[in-house]
Motif scaffolding. Structure first.
Motif, short mmCIF file in Angstrom:
data_model
loop_
_atom_site.label_atom_id
_atom_site.label_comp_id
_atom_site.label_asym_id
_atom_site.label_seq_id
_atom_site.Cartn_x
_atom_site.Cartn_y
_atom_site.Cartn_z
N ARG A 288 65.29 8.85 24.44
CA ARG A 288 65.16 9.79 23.32
C ARG A 288 66.08 11.00 23.53
N ILE A 291 69.59 9.88 22.75
CA ILE A 291 69.78 9.74 21.30
C ILE A 291 69.98 11.11 20.65
N SER A 292 69.17 12.08 21.03
CA SER A 292 69.29 13.42 20.46
C SER A 292 70.64 14.05 20.78
N THR A 294 73.53 12.50 21.74
CA THR A 294 74.67 11.78 21.16
C THR A 294 74.74 11.97 19.64
N ARG A 295 73.60 12.09 19.00
CA ARG A 295 73.61 12.36 17.56
C ARG A 295 74.29 13.70 17.29
N ALA A 296 73.98 14.70 18.10
CA ALA A 296 74.60 16.02 17.93
C ALA A 296 76.09 16.00 18.24
N GLU A 298 78.19 13.41 17.69
CA GLU A 298 78.96 12.48 16.86
C GLU A 298 80.13 13.11 16.11
N ALA A 304 80.26 8.73 20.62
CA ALA A 304 78.87 9.17 20.62
C ALA A 304 78.01 8.29 19.73
N ALA A 305 78.54 7.86 18.59
CA ALA A 305 77.76 7.02 17.67
C ALA A 305 77.43 5.67 18.31
N ARG A 308 74.75 6.23 20.87
CA ARG A 308 73.45 6.42 20.23
C ARG A 308 72.86 5.08 19.78
N ALA A 309 73.69 4.24 19.20
CA ALA A 309 73.21 2.93 18.74
C ALA A 309 72.68 2.10 19.91
N GLU A 312 69.32 3.57 20.98
CA GLU A 312 68.26 3.22 20.03
C GLU A 312 67.80 1.77 20.21
#
Length: 344
Positions: A288, A291-292, A294-296, A298, A304-305, A308-309, A312
């Motif tokens: 988690r 994910i947080s 890497t989302r920031a 992107e 980063a995307a 994140r994938a 997840e």
């Protein structure tokens, strides 16, 4: 002395890199002792023969004979040739935070448990993960029973902003908390306080995400509840360029306020003692946090995307206890390594 002035004094040429047993190391220890006394505490020095140095221990007795241990090592690498290894992030900033928390709690004591502040010597090579390490020496010769410690909080590398210039503030303000899952109720407490203090964001990772990296090692292996706070390694790690001018002082101050809050709430926990949980793992919290982050990130990095994938997908593989299958751990470790490299 201000927080910044204290950090700068530990990084001065007078302290010469704070090598254990050296004249500079002794001068650094004297600064720490004086600062604890200035905070109204009564520090004692615990000799550490293996590194020719000494730990500095400052108790703040509370209503109970149960303890929260708050620690940071004050030694560094000393000098090599013409170069001084100043160790601003490693670990003068953490010692500054330690003393800020000590001052705040002495002025307005917490309810419940007692607090022991420890500035350990001999954390750096060649003493790291040996009996000569100051924290290991303490664990072998404790001044309070290890069985009476309900949480050992260790800080290392907590002085810098995370990530490159231009990264989002929610990334730059990150502090990583490892090991909360190893004691009953600590993970929930850290999660509840994760965004409690403006200027800092606490992100939980499992204790086994990385190999043992600091003074919590001797306590973990003796099944003492622990929490390791770090911003991770950065590009100036163990170089002469780790200097006070590169630190993020607003984040350091916010980290001190957050840690004061955590210690107060830990002291006030209603349980008679905090139970260590051997063998527990919380890979879900690690994923988690990835994910947080890497989302920031992107908007800054196309990689980063994809990271994140992957995180997840791995999160869906965790069981109800938050543990990922062993065959999937290498993929998670690769993600952690890529993230650390990208944020250094």
């Amino acid at each position: 002395m201000t927080l910044r002035a204290f950090i700068e004094s530990l990084c001065s040429e007078q302290c010469a890199g704070r090598e254990p047993g050296s004249t500079g190391g002794q001068k650094a220890r004297a600064l720490v002792v004086d600062a604890f006394r200035g905070a109204g505490l009564e520090p004692v020095e615990q000799p550490v023969p293996g590194c020719s140095g000494a730990n500095v221990l400052a108790p703040l007795r509370g209503e109970q004979d149960r303890w929260v241990l708050v620690a940071a090592h004050y030694d560094h690498l000393g000098r090599s040739g013409r170069h001084t290894y100043h160790g601003a992030d490693d670990n003068a900033a953490a010692v500054g935070i330690l003393l800020e928390v000590a001052r705040a709690l002495k002025k307005n004591p917490p309810r419940g448990r007692s607090v022991l502040f420890a500035a350990f010597d001999g954390e750096e090579p060649p003493y790291f993960l040996t009996e000569a390490m100051g924290s290991e020496h303490y664990a072998r010769h404790p001044t309070v029973p290890l069985s009476s410690i309900d949480l050992m909080v260790c800080m290392d590398l907590v002085g810098h902003a995370v990530g490159p210039d231009g990264a989002p503030e929610e990334v730059r303000q990150s502090v990583f908390a490892l090991g909360a899952e190893r004691s009953e109720g600590t993970g929930a407490l850290v999660d509840r306080l994760a965004h409690a203090e403006p200027g800092v964001v606490i992100r939980r990772f499992d204790g086994e995400t990385v190999p043992p990296l600091s003074d919590y090692w001797g306590f973990w292996r003796r099944e003492v509840p622990f929490l390791f706070l770090t911003n991770g390694r950065w590009r100036h790690y163990h170089t002469p360029e780790d200097t006070p001018d590169k630190l993020d002082y607003a984040k350091i101050a916010a980290t001190a306020r957050w840690l004061e809050r955590l210690v107060r709430e830990t002291c006030a926990r209603p349980e008679p003692s905090v139970r260590f949980l051997p063998g527990v793992r919380d890979d879900a919290s690690t994923l988690r946090s990835i994910i947080s982050l890497t989302r920031a990130l992107e908007p800054l990095s196309p990689m980063a995307a994809a990271a994140r994938a992957t995180a997840e997908k791995l999160l869906t593989r965790c069981d109800s206890a938050g543990r990922i299958p062993d065959r999937e751990r290498i993929a998670m470790q690769m993600l952690v390594g890529q993230l650390e490299s990208g944020l250094a």
